[in-house]
Design a protein around this motif. Structure first.
Motif, PDB file in Angstrom:
ATOM      1  N   ARG A 165       0.840  -1.191   0.000  1.00 52.54           N
ATOM      2  CA  ARG A 165       0.000   0.000   0.000  1.00 52.54           C
ATOM      3  C   ARG A 165       0.875   1.241   0.000  1.00 52.54           C
ATOM      4  NH1 ARG A 165      -4.057  -0.849   4.792  1.00 52.54           N
ATOM      5  NH2 ARG A 165      -4.200   1.367   4.467  1.00 52.54           N
ATOM      6  N   LYS A 166       0.369   2.307  -0.578  1.00 53.96           N
ATOM      7  CA  LYS A 166       1.109   3.560  -0.642  1.00 53.96           C
ATOM      8  C   LYS A 166       0.342   4.638   0.110  1.00 53.96           C
ATOM      9  CE  LYS A 166       2.387   2.306  -5.288  1.00 53.96           C
ATOM     10  NZ  LYS A 166       1.257   1.678  -5.894  1.00 53.96           N
ATOM     11  N   LEU A 167       1.076   5.594   0.676  1.00 53.38           N
ATOM     12  CA  LEU A 167       0.432   6.725   1.314  1.00 53.38           C
ATOM     13  C   LEU A 167      -0.418   7.452   0.282  1.00 53.38           C
ATOM     14  CD1 LEU A 167       3.241   8.242   3.559  1.00 53.38           C
ATOM     15  CD2 LEU A 167       1.165   7.098   4.296  1.00 53.38           C
ATOM     16  N   GLY A 168      -1.594   7.809   0.667  1.00 49.34           N
ATOM     17  CA  GLY A 168      -2.471   8.552  -0.230  1.00 49.34           C
ATOM     18  C   GLY A 168      -3.335   7.686  -1.113  1.00 49.34           C
ATOM     19  N   ASP A 169      -3.285   6.377  -0.967  1.00 53.16           N
ATOM     20  CA  ASP A 169      -4.106   5.485  -1.794  1.00 53.16           C
ATOM     21  C   ASP A 169      -5.601   5.787  -1.679  1.00 53.16           C
ATOM     22  OD1 ASP A 169      -2.129   4.039  -3.024  1.00 53.16           O
ATOM     23  OD2 ASP A 169      -2.369   2.241  -1.805  1.00 53.16           O
ATOM     24  N   LEU A 170      -6.017   6.274  -0.532  1.00 47.58           N
ATOM     25  CA  LEU A 170      -7.444   6.538  -0.309  1.00 47.58           C
ATOM     26  C   LEU A 170      -7.792   8.023  -0.437  1.00 47.58           C
ATOM     27  CD1 LEU A 170      -8.093   4.091   2.655  1.00 47.58           C
ATOM     28  CD2 LEU A 170      -8.583   3.746   0.238  1.00 47.58           C
TER      29      LEU A 170
END
Length: 81
Positions: A49-54
């Protein structure tokens, strides 16, 4: 297949137990007759998962951190009505 091994046995056969766990076996390690640890294969989730995915998918209400009146009174944050 799940096997139960004592702590001393697990120490003596650690490399063998790890190899079997990699191939799908599970082991419960006991200490003084009580289960304390499970050894099993590590399975990755696949994609990191990456920061800002949501970003843009979550909405926080304007009153998110407002306290209900009864709790504000109970905590001395407001005068009783």
């Amino acid at each position: 297949m799940e096997s139960v091994v004592t702590l001393s046995d697990a120490k003596a056969r650690f490399s063998e137990i790890v190899e079997k766990a990699v191939n799908g076996d599970e082991f419960i390690v006991t200490r003084m007759g009580k289960p304390v640890v499970r050894i099993s294969r590590f399975v990755t989730s696949g994609e990191r998962r990456k920061l800002g995915d949501l970003a843009g998918q979550i909405r926080i209400s304007e009153d998110f951190d407002d306290w209900p009146p009864d709790l504000r009174e109970a905590l001395g944050m407001a005068e009783p009505e």
